[in-house]
Design a protein around this motif. Sequence first.
Motif, PDB file in Angstrom:
ATOM      1  N   GLY A 175       0.775  -1.238   0.000  1.00 31.66           N
ATOM      2  CA  GLY A 175       0.000   0.000   0.000  1.00 31.66           C
ATOM      3  C   GLY A 175       0.805   1.285   0.000  1.00 31.66           C
ATOM      4  N   ALA A 176       2.141   1.202  -0.105  1.00 30.62           N
ATOM      5  CA  ALA A 176       2.969   2.408   0.039  1.00 30.62           C
ATOM      6  C   ALA A 176       3.680   2.822  -1.230  1.00 30.62           C
ATOM      7  CB  ALA A 176       4.008   2.190   1.151  1.00 30.62           C
ATOM      8  N   GLY A 177       3.490   2.114  -2.334  1.00 30.00           N
ATOM      9  CA  GLY A 177       4.362   2.309  -3.485  1.00 30.00           C
ATOM     10  C   GLY A 177       4.042   3.473  -4.387  1.00 30.00           C
ATOM     11  N   THR A 178       2.896   4.105  -4.206  1.00 38.50           N
ATOM     12  CA  THR A 178       2.497   5.155  -5.146  1.00 38.50           C
ATOM     13  C   THR A 178       2.093   6.427  -4.408  1.00 38.50           C
ATOM     14  OG1 THR A 178       0.258   4.245  -5.153  1.00 38.50           O
ATOM     15  CG2 THR A 178       1.726   3.555  -6.929  1.00 38.50           C
ATOM     16  N   HIS A 216     -11.168   6.927   2.885  1.00 38.21           N
ATOM     17  CA  HIS A 216      -9.747   7.205   2.600  1.00 38.21           C
ATOM     18  C   HIS A 216      -8.893   5.961   2.848  1.00 38.21           C
ATOM     19  CE1 HIS A 216     -10.249  11.592   2.039  1.00 38.21           C
ATOM     20  NE2 HIS A 216     -11.189  11.478   2.972  1.00 38.21           N
ATOM     21  N   THR A 217      -9.429   4.791   2.499  1.00 36.07           N
ATOM     22  CA  THR A 217      -8.789   3.523   2.876  1.00 36.07           C
ATOM     23  C   THR A 217      -8.478   2.626   1.676  1.00 36.07           C
ATOM     24  OG1 THR A 217     -11.035   2.729   3.372  1.00 36.07           O
ATOM     25  CG2 THR A 217      -9.670   3.407   5.235  1.00 36.07           C
ATOM     26  N   HIS A 218      -8.373   3.204   0.486  1.00 34.61           N
ATOM     27  CA  HIS A 218      -8.101   2.377  -0.688  1.00 34.61           C
ATOM     28  C   HIS A 218      -6.742   1.687  -0.570  1.00 34.61           C
ATOM     29  CE1 HIS A 218      -8.762   1.174  -4.893  1.00 34.61           C
ATOM     30  NE2 HIS A 218      -7.465   1.379  -5.077  1.00 34.61           N
ATOM     31  N   ALA A 219      -5.735   2.379  -0.080  1.00 37.47           N
ATOM     32  CA  ALA A 219      -4.404   1.777   0.055  1.00 37.47           C
ATOM     33  C   ALA A 219      -4.426   0.633   1.067  1.00 37.47           C
ATOM     34  CB  ALA A 219      -3.375   2.833   0.462  1.00 37.47           C
ATOM     35  N   LEU A 220      -5.191   0.805   2.144  1.00 38.78           N
ATOM     36  CA  LEU A 220      -5.355  -0.283   3.114  1.00 38.78           C
ATOM     37  C   LEU A 220      -5.971  -1.502   2.429  1.00 38.78           C
ATOM     38  CD1 LEU A 220      -6.869   0.099   6.686  1.00 38.78           C
ATOM     39  CD2 LEU A 220      -7.510  -1.777   5.203  1.00 38.78           C
ATOM     40  N   GLU A 253      -6.155  -2.044  -7.590  1.00 40.01           N
ATOM     41  CA  GLU A 253      -5.163  -1.238  -8.292  1.00 40.01           C
ATOM     42  C   GLU A 253      -4.821   0.010  -7.482  1.00 40.01           C
ATOM     43  OE1 GLU A 253      -6.415  -0.248 -12.220  1.00 40.01           O
ATOM     44  OE2 GLU A 253      -6.907  -2.316 -12.759  1.00 40.01           O
ATOM     45  N   PRO A 254      -3.542   0.380  -7.397  1.00 43.13           N
ATOM     46  CA  PRO A 254      -3.180   1.611  -6.672  1.00 43.13           C
ATOM     47  C   PRO A 254      -3.904   2.818  -7.259  1.00 43.13           C
ATOM     48  CG  PRO A 254      -1.227   0.316  -7.162  1.00 43.13           C
ATOM     49  CD  PRO A 254      -2.360  -0.330  -7.918  1.00 43.13           C
ATOM     50  N   TYR A 255      -4.277   3.744  -6.395  1.00 45.24           N
ATOM     51  CA  TYR A 255      -4.986   4.938  -6.837  1.00 45.24           C
ATOM     52  C   TYR A 255      -4.047   6.131  -6.797  1.00 45.24           C
ATOM     53  CZ  TYR A 255      -8.478   8.595  -7.321  1.00 45.24           C
ATOM     54  OH  TYR A 255      -9.194   9.672  -7.763  1.00 45.24           O
TER      55      TYR A 255
END
Length: 499
Positions: A175-178, A216-220, A253-255
């Motif tokens: 969850g931290a790459g983008t 606000h939890t898409h990365a999670l 998919e990362p946002y």
Amino acid sequence: MIPAPATVHSAGIDPFLLTSRARIAGDPDAASVLTHLLDALLGETFPIADEGEIALTVDGTGAAESYRLSVDAAGVTVVGADSAGLFYGVQTLAQLVERTADGVRIPAVRIDDAPRFPYRGVMLDVARHCFDVPTVKAVIDRAALLKLNHLHLHLTDDQGWRLHLDSRPELTARGAGTAVGGDPGGFYTKDDYREIVAYAASRHITTVPEIDLPGHTHALGLAYPDVAHDPVVTPDVLAHGERAGEQPPRRGEPYEGTAVGFSSLRIHDDATYDLLRDVLGELAALTPGPYLHIGGDEAHGTDPADFAVFIERASAIVAEYGKTVVAWHEAGAAPGLARGSVGQYWGFVVPLDGMDAKARAFADGGARVILSPADAVYLDMKYDAETRIGLEWANGPTSVRRSYEWEPAEVIPGLPESAILGVEAPLWTETVRTLADIDELAFPRLASAAEAAWSPATGSSELRTWESFRERVAAQGELWTALGIAFHRSPEIPWPESR
């Protein structure tokens, strides 16, 4: 002087002439801070000695964070009620230093000063764009100059999760790459986070970490898809993406866009709360300060009844770990919110759509409210339509004057001043990539927020006016330049070179 002191009396006598023979004595930590500021401003190092013309001490009397400063021709005395008060007195002293044709001097003056509100904060969003530890430390240094005492770190959002936790390593692994716009992501190790917290504490600043939930939890959800719903792609989300040239959010998919309100957790699944216990428990153990921020804003993808259930359960978990909940004002609508939770109001100076009622609910529950009116102290707003970076959604651009001309006690009708914990200026980073970007948007408007948080009420003294403020901000230009702050030279301010 920024922020304006509570009381200032001009002594009407000769100033203190600051020559190379001047010595600094007293509290070693405060002396070190003063020598750093004077070296940056004057390019000269002043000796620290057992006795000296500049005396810095703590006497243990007076209100918390207060100080007394006295200057005459013979010397300078700064006395703090505590170490924080002495630290703030030193900041004021550095602001008083003047270069004149006759040399460097400090005007004869007597100041008795104490903060109006106990919470004076700045928020840095490291989720939309991630900033390295040196940049976060630089923000801490800038906050300390203005007597701010809380750093709110927005650690998670749809675009990235920025803190590694041993209990849930996939949060950063996946969850931290983008970041926004396809920029590089990143995250802080636990040692990085400890370093930031300790550095802030050395400048009398308490770190307030935020894990933004349940929206606000898409990365999670990238890391733990079993606890997340599919994105709720409404017409508003689609329209935002079309205007901004961004792809809509997609599950798995990362946002990298900037739309809000489409993500949500599975409110009724035990796995969600197992994750929260791991995350919030580990974060609580890493955080010596009293607060954990759980977000609660813009949860448009969550049914209101489910939102209330979630806030009740999440705030109870924070309380179990001995921390005080902070949440954005929307959480005030949840009847089961843990008692004593602090609300953070991000509506406008003139509230709309019942936002003020949700904020008042925190006070009704026995707690207080942090004021962050978006059309006054959101630092990510443009100054005007031509500003290079920034946004405009909070009632259009925010000039320096508009950032100053508001009164905390008048924002939320029916909220007594005793229920106001303080003021915080958030900097969201959708358009912010570098420390220079941070400086451009934060300075000089962060000084407005600092004065609202520290100084007496608007209009209560000759200093608490726009006319006084713009002159005092102009006088800070030399110090800010010396410290490497790339501030915005707003045409509203009579900077010395433009006179």
